[in-house]
Motif scaffolding. Structure first.
Motif, mmCIF file in Angstrom:
data_model
loop_
_atom_site.group_PDB
_atom_site.id
_atom_site.type_symbol
_atom_site.label_atom_id
_atom_site.label_comp_id
_atom_site.label_asym_id
_atom_site.label_seq_id
_atom_site.Cartn_x
_atom_site.Cartn_y
_atom_site.Cartn_z
ATOM 1 N N ALA A 81 0.853 -1.187 0.000
ATOM 2 C CA ALA A 81 0.000 0.000 0.000
ATOM 3 C C ALA A 81 0.887 1.235 0.000
ATOM 4 C CB ALA A 81 -0.912 -0.010 1.214
ATOM 5 N N ASP A 82 0.603 2.117 -0.945
ATOM 6 C CA ASP A 82 1.414 3.322 -1.078
ATOM 7 C C ASP A 82 0.625 4.503 -0.534
ATOM 8 O OD1 ASP A 82 3.319 5.143 -1.880
ATOM 9 O OD2 ASP A 82 2.491 5.313 -3.910
ATOM 10 N N GLU A 83 0.942 4.952 0.686
ATOM 11 C CA GLU A 83 0.223 6.046 1.334
ATOM 12 C C GLU A 83 -1.288 5.865 1.213
ATOM 13 O OE1 GLU A 83 1.618 8.761 2.840
ATOM 14 O OE2 GLU A 83 3.605 9.065 1.937
ATOM 15 N N PRO A 84 -1.821 4.759 1.672
ATOM 16 C CA PRO A 84 -3.251 4.470 1.425
ATOM 17 C C PRO A 84 -4.179 5.498 2.047
ATOM 18 C CG PRO A 84 -2.340 2.937 3.027
ATOM 19 C CD PRO A 84 -1.188 3.708 2.494
ATOM 20 N N THR A 85 -3.681 6.208 3.031
ATOM 21 C CA THR A 85 -4.568 7.177 3.687
ATOM 22 C C THR A 85 -4.163 8.612 3.350
ATOM 23 O OG1 THR A 85 -3.149 7.113 5.626
ATOM 24 C CG2 THR A 85 -5.039 5.635 5.615
ATOM 25 N N GLY A 86 -3.240 8.739 2.412
ATOM 26 C CA GLY A 86 -2.664 10.051 2.094
ATOM 27 C C GLY A 86 -3.676 11.091 1.653
ATOM 28 N N ASN A 87 -4.767 10.640 1.050
ATOM 29 C CA ASN A 87 -5.758 11.588 0.536
ATOM 30 C C ASN A 87 -6.992 11.672 1.433
ATOM 31 O OD1 ASN A 87 -3.982 11.773 -1.526
ATOM 32 N ND2 ASN A 87 -5.448 11.308 -3.161
ATOM 33 N N LEU A 88 -6.890 11.140 2.629
ATOM 34 C CA LEU A 88 -8.086 11.081 3.477
ATOM 35 C C LEU A 88 -7.943 11.982 4.705
ATOM 36 C CD1 LEU A 88 -8.545 7.193 3.459
ATOM 37 C CD2 LEU A 88 -9.624 8.860 1.929
ATOM 38 N N ASP A 89 -9.090 12.409 5.235
ATOM 39 C CA ASP A 89 -9.029 13.224 6.458
ATOM 40 C C ASP A 89 -8.704 12.333 7.659
ATOM 41 O OD1 ASP A 89 -11.498 12.170 7.676
ATOM 42 O OD2 ASP A 89 -12.463 13.179 5.962
ATOM 43 N N SER A 90 -8.386 12.954 8.779
ATOM 44 C CA SER A 90 -7.815 12.183 9.883
ATOM 45 C C SER A 90 -8.788 11.161 10.451
ATOM 46 C CB SER A 90 -7.333 13.123 10.984
ATOM 47 O OG SER A 90 -8.380 14.002 11.347
ATOM 48 N N ALA A 91 -10.085 11.504 10.524
ATOM 49 C CA ALA A 91 -11.068 10.563 11.069
ATOM 50 C C ALA A 91 -11.145 9.329 10.185
ATOM 51 C CB ALA A 91 -12.436 11.231 11.159
ATOM 52 N N THR A 92 -11.234 9.565 8.886
ATOM 53 C CA THR A 92 -11.320 8.445 7.951
ATOM 54 C C THR A 92 -10.021 7.653 7.954
ATOM 55 O OG1 THR A 92 -12.434 10.101 6.602
ATOM 56 C CG2 THR A 92 -12.244 7.906 5.664
ATOM 57 N N THR A 93 -8.928 8.378 8.072
ATOM 58 C CA THR A 93 -7.628 7.714 8.080
ATOM 59 C C THR A 93 -7.570 6.633 9.144
ATOM 60 O OG1 THR A 93 -6.468 9.639 7.245
ATOM 61 C CG2 THR A 93 -5.165 8.068 8.485
ATOM 62 N N GLU A 94 -8.013 6.979 10.357
ATOM 63 C CA GLU A 94 -7.952 6.021 11.443
ATOM 64 C C GLU A 94 -8.838 4.811 11.173
ATOM 65 O OE1 GLU A 94 -8.098 7.928 15.364
ATOM 66 O OE2 GLU A 94 -8.664 5.932 16.092
ATOM 67 N N GLN A 95 -10.016 5.134 10.647
ATOM 68 C CA GLN A 95 -10.986 4.087 10.301
ATOM 69 C C GLN A 95 -10.371 3.100 9.307
ATOM 70 O OE1 GLN A 95 -14.384 5.636 8.292
ATOM 71 N NE2 GLN A 95 -15.764 5.177 9.981
ATOM 72 N N VAL A 96 -9.807 3.678 8.244
ATOM 73 C CA VAL A 96 -9.245 2.849 7.175
ATOM 74 C C VAL A 96 -8.076 2.031 7.706
ATOM 75 C CG1 VAL A 96 -7.931 2.966 5.019
ATOM 76 C CG2 VAL A 96 -10.035 4.273 5.256
ATOM 77 N N MET A 97 -7.246 2.677 8.505
ATOM 78 C CA MET A 97 -6.070 1.996 9.045
ATOM 79 C C MET A 97 -6.472 0.795 9.895
ATOM 80 S SD MET A 97 -2.844 2.351 8.851
ATOM 81 C CE MET A 97 -1.509 1.461 9.621
#
Lengths: 256, 444
Positions: free
Chosen positions: A165-181
């Motif tokens: 995964a190449d920066e999979p959360t790079g384009n997401l806001d912080s709330a979504t980032t945590e969710q996705v992670m």
């Protein structure tokens, strides 16, 4: 699962040599979730590209599941990726004309699976990821988080051995980032899939059990559950434990 | 990747760029139309030649001559003709011979009615096979006595009444005001008819009869221009009878027979084969023996070569438009690959095999070619029908087609345009294969 030996990558930029990766060796276990962290220019993306076989190293070896990826031809790589590797992109890279289901089923199409079979698999995984409502939407009709979840579903649908995964959360806001992670950690552990991701965010990397930090093309730290795996650190810790043993045994000796 | 998926994907991609696809397909439509229309004109030309040739003569017939003057080539004797007859594909071989002297036929008391008519000699057994068609009566048979003949359709009207002045000395087979065709002077089946020769007797200052042989007419044949004028008003006689008659004529007129002891030599022979397809082979065989030949089929083949040439030229002209459309396909595909560089990279990363990437773009190019070809074909059928309608109304004849699109041309047209698509899509497709997987990662 993934073995890297003395990896070196040199780019030529306008006649000047730029060393992007310098003598990197590491070993990632099967089912391990690994984050590669570093500032921009540290060589973290270059390392990922070498691991996934997107680029050929200047020197050194990359082995995945015993197969020498760094020496494969384009043709061999295609087949290898088809059967062993999933990939998650920073900018999702979904096909805009295809629906969520079709996008997720896309890698299975390359394997020659039947339309009905692959769409069934795609629907199941989308449902599991909470995108049951969005199955027939096109990427343009979804939010960034939803699109990336489709991208993740696409990486997992073929049950690969390794996912990059190449920066999979790079384009997401912080709330979504945590969710996705959290989702990534959960699914890869459930399915015992080796997961390697690149990020510039050290805070995010802390969620992973294994963290490799790169700086100027070198590994400056490699921690698994808080324990350093670097050779010199291991030596030091060995020495230290030996010393501790010795200091612990000395009083006994004194006593004797 | 499955072929069904390949086709679906390529059509999906074409749909994505409707405007550009439409323009490219339009180019192919024009290219296909120009080729198909040009060739269809050639085909129509070819067909009208063919029709013309069929009307002109018997296509299974080969005329044989010996014009070489070369002593190594045997003169056309009965033996030679028999050897032709013995060939597998030959239906019949016969000499064709014209009676060499003037032939005067008479009938009625004191030779009241007289007629002139060429006598043609042909083997009796060949008459029917050669293609003479009976209108009345029968063909002569070997049981008949000498000088049993068949005559041309209008031979009876050759007879003139020598006792009357012009125009009452003749009867023509032309209907009168009531639509009734008048009978000739002589009933050729019932009245006695003689072959008669006279000389001018300088002593008595009168014509003197030197020969009179009865001729028995047993059949009348239909006129057939391809078989010769004798089918109109001549006399057709067995070869042996003609020779006998000629001998007698020479004796009566004191003409010395120079070739008395030599084998008979003919100027011309006719060889008729069973099938048009066999003409070339048999004709070549005869040619190889050193004889000169002439056949409608060889004429037709020459003509065919010419019309094929015309077709080729017309097709070549049509191809120019196709070439232009090929370039536009290549352009469209190259553009598509530029636009989809990242997408191709993503596909590679997702494990799409190189072969499939190539095939995907080839399929797209082929689809453009195929679509253009199909639509072009439909337009061509419409154009062709319109051209034929206008053409026949301008020329007033219903049968002549200006443009004919046979099935092979339709199949060829669509196949060719598809091929053009594939060929012009090839270089871009190979380029697509070379795009690195890394381009999926690059952020643009």
């Amino acid at each position: 699962m993934i073995k890297v030996e003395n990896l070196r990558k040199v780019y030529k930029v306008g006649g000047e040599k730029v060393v992007a990766l310098n003598n990197i060796s590491l070993h990632i276990e099967k089912g391990e979730f690994c984050c590669i962290v570093g500032t921009s220019g540290s060589g973290k993306s270059t390392l990922l590209n070498q691991l996934a076989g997107l680029e050929k190293p200047t020197k050194g070896k990359v082995k995945i599941n015993g197969q020498l990826v760094s020496k494969m031809t384009e043709k061999e790589l295609a087949t290898f990726r088809q059967n062993n590797i999933g990939f998650i992109f920073q900018s999702y890279n979904l096909l805009p004309t295809l629906t969520a289901v079709e996008n997720v089923a896309f890698p299975l199409l390359f394997r020659g699976e039947d339309k009905a079979v692959r769409e069934k698999k795609a629907k199941k995984i989308l449902k599991d990821m909470g995108l049951g409502e969005r199955m027939n939407h096109k990427p343009g009709e979804m939010s960034g988080g939803q699109q990336q979840r489709v991208g993740i579903a696409r990486a997992f649908v073929g049950r690969p051995k390794v996912i990059f995964a190449d920066e999979p959360t790079g384009n997401l806001d912080s709330a979504t980032t945590e969710q996705v992670m959290k989702m990534l950690l959960e699914i890869s552990q459930q399915n015992n899939i080796t997961f390697v991701m690149v990020t510039h965010d050290p805070e995010l990397a802390k969620m992973a059990p294994r963290i490799i930090t790169l700086k100027d093309g070198r590994i400056v730290s490699d921690m698994r559950n808080g324990v350093s795996l670097l050779e010199e650190d291991m030596l030091i810790s060995q020495q230290r434990s030996q010393e501790e043993n010795q200091t612990a045994s000395r009083p006994q000796a004194d006593r004797q | 990747m499955k072929i069904s998926d390949l086709i679906r994907l390529s059509f999906d991609n074409l749909k994505r760029r409707k405007g550009r696809t439409f323009l490219t397909v339009l180019g192919v439509i024009i290219g296909t139309c120009s080729i198909i229309m040009m060739v269809s004109i050639g085909v129509a030309l070819d067909k009208s030649f063919d029709d013309m040739m069929t009307g002109m003569g018997d296509l299974t017939m080969i005329e044989v001559y010996n014009w070489s003057g070369n002593s190594e080539v045997d003169p056309i004797t009965d033996d030679v003709i028999d050897s032709f007859q013995a060939l597998d594909k030959v239906k019949v071989a016969t000499p064709l011979y014209y009676f060499n002297y003037s032939s005067n036929f008479t009938s009625g008391s004191n030779n009241k009615y007289q007629a002139w008519g060429n006598i043609r000699g042909i083997r009796r057994e060949a008459m029917e096979l050669y293609g003479y068609e009976l209108k009345e009566g029968r063909f002569p048979s070997s049981k008949d006595k000498e000088y049993t003949v068949i005559v041309g359709e209008q031979f009876a009207y050759n007879f003139q009444n020598t006792r009357k002045q012009w125009p009452n000395n003749m009867v023509d087979p032309i209907p009168d005001e009531n639509g009734v065709i008048p009978d000739p002077f002589v009933d050729i089946f019932k009245d006695k008819i003689y072959f008669r020769a006279t000389t001018w007797d300088s002593n008595t200052q009168e014509e003197k009869e030197v020969m009179s042989e009865e001729i028995k007419i047993v059949g009348v044949i239909k006129e057939d221009a391809s078989k010769g004028y004798e089918t109109y008003n001549g006399v057709i006689m067995d070869m042996e009878d003609v020779i006998a008659l000629e001998k007698e004529y020479k004796k009566a007129n004191d003409i010395r027979d120079e070739n008395k002891n030599k084998k008979r030599e003919y100027e011309q022979a006719i060889v008729k084969v069973y099938d048009i397809e066999d003409v070339e082979e048999v004709e070549q065989h005869i040619k190889d023996l050193g004889y000169n030949t002439y056949s409608m089929t060889s004429q037709r083949n020459e003509m065919k070569k010419m019309t094929q040439m015309i077709q080729l030229i017309l097709g070549g002209l049509g191809s120019i438009a196709m070439l232009v459309s090929a370039i536009s396909i290549a352009n469209t595909m190259t553009m598509a690959i530029y636009e989809r560089t990242k997408e191709i990279g993503v596909m590679k990363v997702l494990g799409c095999e190189l072969r499939d990437i190539k095939n995907m773009f080839l399929a797209e190019a082929a689809a453009i070619g195929f679509l253009g070809g199909m639509v072009g074909l439909v337009i061509c059928y419409a154009l062709s029908a319109a051209a034929n309608m206008i053409g026949s109304s301008l020329m007033g004849t219903g049968d002549v087609a200006l443009s004919i699109i046979p099935v092979w041309l339709a199949v060829f047209g669509v196949g060719f345009s598809t091929m053009v698509g594939i060929v012009s899509g090839y270089v871009p497709a190979v380029r697509a294969v070379k795009i690195t997987a890394l381009s999926a990662i690059r952020h643009d």
